[in-house]
Design an enzyme around this catalytic site. Structure first.
Site, PDB file in Angstrom:
ATOM      1  N   HIS A  83      57.012  76.259  42.115  1.00  0.00           N
ATOM      2  CA  HIS A  83      56.867  77.647  42.553  1.00  0.00           C
ATOM      3  C   HIS A  83      57.819  78.006  43.686  1.00  0.00           C
ATOM      4  O   HIS A  83      57.855  79.170  44.120  1.00  0.00           O
ATOM      5  CB  HIS A  83      55.422  77.897  42.994  1.00  0.00           C
TER       6      HIS A  83
ATOM      7  N   CYS B 118      53.889  71.044  49.307  1.00  0.00           N
ATOM      8  CA  CYS B 118      54.722  72.032  48.627  1.00  0.00           C
ATOM      9  C   CYS B 118      55.996  72.142  49.433  1.00  0.00           C
ATOM     10  O   CYS B 118      56.348  71.228  50.175  1.00  0.00           O
ATOM     11  CB  CYS B 118      53.997  73.372  48.494  1.00  0.00           C
TER      12      CYS B 118
END
EC number: 2.7.1.211
Length: 648
Positions: A62, A195
């Site tokens: 993402h 992330c």
């Protein structure tokens, strides 16, 4: 001398260009990840916004990072909370180490899949090393449709070709050690992933983590909790810190099944209430922090004016008093406008729209009608409602700011893009204002009248018991705007009887809150906290508790609880001594209001001294011993603590 270099940035997707402040993620909207812009995409084609080398690609696909030849680290973050989708909506067309050019396809994004998962697809472009390298970022007008690949921003950056290379391994190892120690040790970790900006821990027991100490660590941006994860926001160095963490706790904790979550963690209704209360207080205090200084100064000015009037040095009808009172009173009068702006920034709503909503709530004609019993009851399109004065109020505009992001999101779904800039703001202001005026106002009126009538009845039964109850709950009533029905009772007592026992008890609550922040001033070693706590204490002793409440006491919740206990004790003492008040004034600065007219200094004034200075002593001692420790300090560099808000 450092030379300036210009770098162009283009939009990575087709869609509506947004200011970063409008992103529904406080880590980005508050600029914690650096300056940049965002786009609401209308299709899934994502291109490189700059020329450079792909330095990192998130495991969940993402987000990815690109470093330019000038040393600029550019983050492309696709969607809010899309990390939870584990990469399914994203097809990454490049790999780490690839050199890309502006406009080159880098990702295909499945918007339908993101929408079906009820996630926000906003694409964010942020310069993550803005503090080190960015001098200025110039962006074209927002809220307009931009074609993919179009240049929308120019960054003026420093030429760092001669930058000195530093050995940072030890720094990351030290940071990792401190994070692991303060998160409860390796034995408290089920697993950890990361992330592109943050470490995401799955802990066995979240309560063992010391949020404040972790937030204070050099290299940590903030701490947040969402989706069962304990998230430590690091920024561009997250890979290095993650590697250092894994080296210390063992590879068995890396990328484990994230469904393994502590079953002993608190759940149920009580846990939900605690979390909701914590979230509310967090938003409330963060929204107030930018204006605490001027609130404290205004409170002190109002206290000085009250003293000058009490000693007959100034008349309330003199020009000097009127002008000085306007300066001291304006911040409080227009509080809903200011809070509308700051709360919206905190919660991801439109700050300008919420400031307008605040202005609507204190519109002069509405305030005038609300102030008269004969005109307060009205209707809107046949819907009966009771008008309330929202001057100086806090709770209603916070509710509006919370609702704002949902209303805005709904309106954007149903209103065509080409007319959004005109219709979305005014419709949002209309909806939010009516919700507060028609919905929240009558509820507050009913609750506050019921509470006030009940408290007056208690006083008739037992002044001591009434003092205990009012002393303990009044400042909480202030927070929720439920205190307004008591004020007319006090005014009526003074106007018709020449005195008010109730106002003496209200006066005690101000002293207790002031004593609490005075204790913080005496105990803390933090220079900034000393400064604001002393100013807040003086303001409270002058009769204005907002700086104490929202700047310190609620922020460190235990301080407020202990202060309320001290206030209850002081209120009980005030009721027992039947201390009377002869003017609409109070706290320490308002001592002339406790001198009995025609009698002078006598038993009532001595009762005032005993109750008020006794409460001050009780509050200072209790908070000093039990209410505050320096371990409770939050991160100095984080003016808006985003703890407990759900972010990407």
């Amino acid at each position: 001398m450092t030379e300036q270099v210009l770098l162009s940035l283009s939009t990575p997707v087709n869609g509506n260009l947004l200011a970063l402040s409008k992103v529904k993620d406080p880590v980005f909207s508050q600029g914690l990840m650096g300056q940049g812009f965002a786009v609401e995409p209308i299709d899934g084609k994502v291109v490189a916004p700059v020329d450079g080398v792909v330095t990192v690609i998130s495991e969940t696909k993402h987000a990815l990072g690109i470093k330019t030849n000038n040393g600029v680290d550019v983050l492309i973050h696709m969607g809010i909370d899309t990390v939870e989708l584990k990469g399914k909506p994203f097809d990454v067309l490049v790999k780490q180490g690839d050199r890309v050019t502006m406009g080159e396809d880098i990702v295909k994004m499945n918007l339908k899949m993101i929408h079906d998962a009820k996630k926000i697809p906003t694409v964010i472009v942020a310069i993550t090393n803005s503090k080190d390298i960015l001098q200025e970022l110039m962006i074209i007008n927002f809220d307009k449709n931009i074609q993919v690949g179009s240049v929308v921003a120019v960054a003026a950056i420093k030429d760092i070709k001669k930058a000195v290379t530093k050995n940072t391994n030890n720094k990351y190892e030290l940071l990792a050690t401190k994070i692991v120690d303060n998160i409860g040790g390796a034995e408290n970790i089920n697993s950890v992933i990361h992330c592109i900006t943050r470490l995401r821990f799955y802990l066995k027991n979240e309560s063992k983590a010391n949020d404040e100490l972790i937030e204070n660590l050099d290299g940590v941006i903030t701490v947040t909790k969402a989706g069962g994860q304990y998230q430590v926001v690091i920024g561009q160095a997250v890979n290095d810190v993650y590697d250092a963490v894994i080296e210390q706790i063992g590879t068995q904790h890396a990328n484990n099944d994230t469904s393994v979550i502590d079953t002993s963690a608190k759940t149920g209704i009580w846990a939900s209430i605690q979390k909701s209360t914590s979230n509310f207080i967090s938003v409330l205090t963060a929204s107030m922090i930018p204006i605490i200084g001027i609130l404290a100064g205004s409170g002190i000015l109002k206290g000085i004016l009250a003293a000058l009037v009490g000693f007959k040095i100034l008349s309330v009808t003199s020009g000097t008093y009127i002008l000085l009172n306007a300066i001291g009173d304006a911040t409080f009068y227009f509080l809903p406008v200011v809070l509308g702006f700051t709360a919206a920034k905190r919660l991801g709503s439109d700050p300008i729209v919420l400031a307008i909503v605040g202005g609507i709530l204190i519109y002069p004609q509405i305030v005038t009608l609300a102030g008269k019993t004969s005109t307060a009851s009205t209707n809107f399109l046949g819907i009966p409602t009771t008008l309330v004065s929202y001057v100086s109020s806090v709770f209603p505009i916070i509710v509006a700011a919370w609702l704002g992001k949902y209303v805005e999101r709904f309106l954007k779904k149903i209103i065509p893009t080409y007319v959004r800039s005109v219709f979305v703001p005014i419709l949002e202001a209309l909806i939010l204002s009516l919700v507060i005026i028609i919905g929240v106002g009558p509820i507050i009126t009913v609750l506050s009248k019921g509470l006030s009538n009940g408290l007056v009845s208690i006083y008739s039964f037992s002044p001591t018991l009434c003092g205990l109850v009012i002393g303990g709950v009044y400042q909480t009533m202030v927070i929720f705007g439920l205190h307004w029905a008591l004020i007319p009772i006090v005014i009526n007592d003074i106007a018709t009887n020449g005195h008010s026992y109730i106002n003496s008890i209200l006066s005690i609550t101000m002293v207790a809150q002031g004593g609490a922040v005075l204790a913080v001033f005496l105990r803390t070693k933090n220079k900034h906290l000393k400064e604001i706590s002393l100013a807040a204490a003086i303001s409270a002793f002058c009769g204005v508790t907002e700086p104490a409440l929202y700047g310190i006491n609620l922020k460190y919740k235990r301080v407020f609880v202990v202060a309320s206990i001290a206030s209850a004790i002081g209120g009980g003492l005030t009721g027992f001594l039947k201390v009377n008040n002869y003017a609409l004034s109070g706290a320490l600065i308002g001592f002339p209001a406790f001198i009995t007219p025609g009698v002078g200094i006598g038993s009532n004034f001595y009762g005032y001294l005993i109750s008020h200075y006794g409460t001050l002593l009780i509050s200072v001692v209790l908070v000093y011993l039990f209410g505050f420790t320096n371990k409770m300090l939050v991160k100095k560099s984080d003016p808006m603590n985003v703890d407990n808000l759900k972010v990407a």
